[in-house]
Design a protein around this motif. Sequence first.
Motif, short mmCIF file in Angstrom:
data_model
loop_
_atom_site.label_atom_id
_atom_site.label_comp_id
_atom_site.label_asym_id
_atom_site.label_seq_id
_atom_site.Cartn_x
_atom_site.Cartn_y
_atom_site.Cartn_z
N ALA A 88 -9.15 1.92 -34.15
CA ALA A 88 -8.08 2.65 -33.49
C ALA A 88 -6.95 1.67 -33.24
CB ALA A 88 -8.57 3.26 -32.18
N ARG A 89 -5.74 2.09 -33.43
CA ARG A 89 -4.58 1.23 -33.19
C ARG A 89 -4.25 1.20 -31.72
NH1 ARG A 89 -3.43 -1.84 -37.08
NH2 ARG A 89 -3.24 -0.93 -39.10
N ALA A 90 -3.84 0.04 -31.24
CA ALA A 90 -3.45 -0.10 -29.84
C ALA A 90 -2.10 0.55 -29.62
CB ALA A 90 -3.36 -1.57 -29.47
N THR A 91 -1.91 1.00 -28.40
CA THR A 91 -0.63 1.56 -28.02
C THR A 91 0.02 0.60 -27.05
OG1 THR A 91 -2.16 3.32 -27.42
CG2 THR A 91 0.08 3.95 -27.74
N PRO A 92 1.30 0.32 -27.20
CA PRO A 92 1.97 -0.53 -26.22
C PRO A 92 1.83 0.07 -24.83
CG PRO A 92 3.36 -0.21 -28.15
CD PRO A 92 2.18 0.70 -28.29
N TYR A 128 -27.46 2.29 -24.99
CA TYR A 128 -26.56 1.77 -26.03
C TYR A 128 -25.87 0.49 -25.57
CZ TYR A 128 -26.86 6.24 -28.49
OH TYR A 128 -27.30 7.34 -29.17
N ILE A 129 -25.71 -0.43 -26.51
CA ILE A 129 -24.86 -1.60 -26.34
C ILE A 129 -23.86 -1.55 -27.48
CG2 ILE A 129 -24.71 -4.11 -26.24
CD1 ILE A 129 -27.72 -4.11 -25.49
N VAL A 130 -22.57 -1.46 -27.14
CA VAL A 130 -21.52 -1.34 -28.15
C VAL A 130 -20.62 -2.57 -28.05
CG1 VAL A 130 -19.60 0.05 -28.99
CG2 VAL A 130 -21.58 1.17 -27.93
N SER A 131 -20.48 -3.29 -29.15
CA SER A 131 -19.60 -4.45 -29.22
C SER A 131 -18.29 -4.01 -29.88
CB SER A 131 -20.26 -5.56 -30.04
OG SER A 131 -19.36 -6.65 -30.19
N VAL A 132 -17.17 -4.30 -29.20
CA VAL A 132 -15.84 -3.93 -29.69
C VAL A 132 -15.05 -5.21 -29.96
CG1 VAL A 132 -13.69 -2.73 -29.13
CG2 VAL A 132 -15.88 -1.77 -28.39
N GLU A 133 -14.38 -5.25 -31.09
CA GLU A 133 -13.50 -6.38 -31.43
C GLU A 133 -12.06 -5.95 -31.28
OE1 GLU A 133 -14.66 -7.34 -35.45
OE2 GLU A 133 -16.05 -8.87 -34.73
N PHE A 134 -11.22 -6.87 -30.81
CA PHE A 134 -9.79 -6.64 -30.67
C PHE A 134 -9.08 -7.56 -31.66
CE2 PHE A 134 -11.86 -5.79 -26.62
CZ PHE A 134 -11.46 -4.48 -26.40
N LEU A 135 -8.42 -6.95 -32.65
CA LEU A 135 -7.79 -7.70 -33.74
C LEU A 135 -6.27 -7.65 -33.59
CD1 LEU A 135 -9.90 -6.01 -36.54
CD2 LEU A 135 -10.43 -8.13 -35.35
N ASP A 136 -5.61 -8.77 -33.94
CA ASP A 136 -4.15 -8.77 -33.91
C ASP A 136 -3.60 -8.07 -35.15
OD1 ASP A 136 -4.31 -10.60 -36.03
OD2 ASP A 136 -3.71 -12.33 -34.81
N GLY A 137 -2.28 -8.04 -35.27
CA GLY A 137 -1.62 -7.36 -36.38
C GLY A 137 -2.01 -7.89 -37.75
N ASP A 138 -2.46 -9.15 -37.82
CA ASP A 138 -2.88 -9.76 -39.08
C ASP A 138 -4.35 -9.53 -39.38
OD1 ASP A 138 -0.30 -10.79 -39.47
OD2 ASP A 138 -0.80 -12.62 -38.33
N LYS A 146 -15.70 1.67 -20.76
CA LYS A 146 -14.58 0.80 -21.11
C LYS A 146 -15.12 -0.55 -21.58
CE LYS A 146 -10.96 1.03 -18.73
NZ LYS A 146 -9.64 1.37 -19.08
N ALA A 147 -14.61 -1.02 -22.70
CA ALA A 147 -14.91 -2.36 -23.20
C ALA A 147 -13.69 -3.22 -22.89
CB ALA A 147 -15.17 -2.34 -24.70
N GLN A 148 -13.87 -4.24 -22.08
CA GLN A 148 -12.77 -5.09 -21.64
C GLN A 148 -12.79 -6.40 -22.41
OE1 GLN A 148 -10.29 -4.58 -19.01
NE2 GLN A 148 -9.52 -6.25 -20.27
N GLY A 149 -11.68 -6.73 -23.06
CA GLY A 149 -11.54 -8.02 -23.73
C GLY A 149 -10.99 -9.03 -22.75
N LEU A 150 -11.34 -10.30 -22.91
CA LEU A 150 -10.90 -11.32 -21.97
C LEU A 150 -9.90 -12.30 -22.57
CD1 LEU A 150 -14.28 -12.12 -20.19
CD2 LEU A 150 -12.44 -10.60 -19.46
N GLY A 151 -9.48 -12.09 -23.79
CA GLY A 151 -8.50 -12.98 -24.40
C GLY A 151 -7.16 -12.29 -24.52
N GLU A 152 -6.10 -13.06 -24.57
CA GLU A 152 -4.76 -12.50 -24.72
C GLU A 152 -4.54 -12.02 -26.15
OE1 GLU A 152 -1.59 -15.07 -23.55
OE2 GLU A 152 -2.35 -15.28 -21.52
N VAL A 153 -3.92 -10.84 -26.26
CA VAL A 153 -3.53 -10.31 -27.55
C VAL A 153 -2.08 -9.88 -27.41
CG1 VAL A 153 -3.94 -8.56 -29.30
CG2 VAL A 153 -5.86 -9.49 -28.03
#
Length: 177
Positions: A63-67, A120-130, A153-160
Amino acid sequence: MAVLFQGGHMSYGYSQPPGKSRTGLIVSLSVVGGVVVLLAVGVLIAVLSSRGSSSGGLRPEEARATPAGEGSATPVEPPSLGGADARGDVRITGCRVDSLTEWPDADVEIVNGSDGRASYIVSVEFLDGDGTRRASGLATATDLAAGRKSVQKAQGLGEVKGRMTCRVAEVTRLPSQ
């Protein structure tokens, strides 16, 4: 030294300084405990992912992120309730980056497609535009009855920064007892 008069008798005593506050120690131990728990969850995910997933090589959902402030992303196809594939039980319904922290998060919908209760355990990845992975997060649902839905909710801890995509990387379904 303090001199006390009690019933006509003089008594000598020493007053002790007040005890040190242990608030700093308690806070430090709490933080260390939290880090240990996070590391344990990370090891669990690494072990589970090294065993391989039940995806059978299916392409992960994205899914694409929304600003910030523009609403949620367009949902991906709904999960199927049949079959033994746990990945089909999960979809991302929202993907965004917090405007203040620049940390990503994803709304994850889990529908138990098995015949019995499951966790359930669901792992979600957050990818940048590249397409480079910038962060990851977990969503869990425990003891979910067959056919029931849970939104987590899956919360990422790194800046994107900039464009981001949320992708289901791994789904583990465990039968509940």
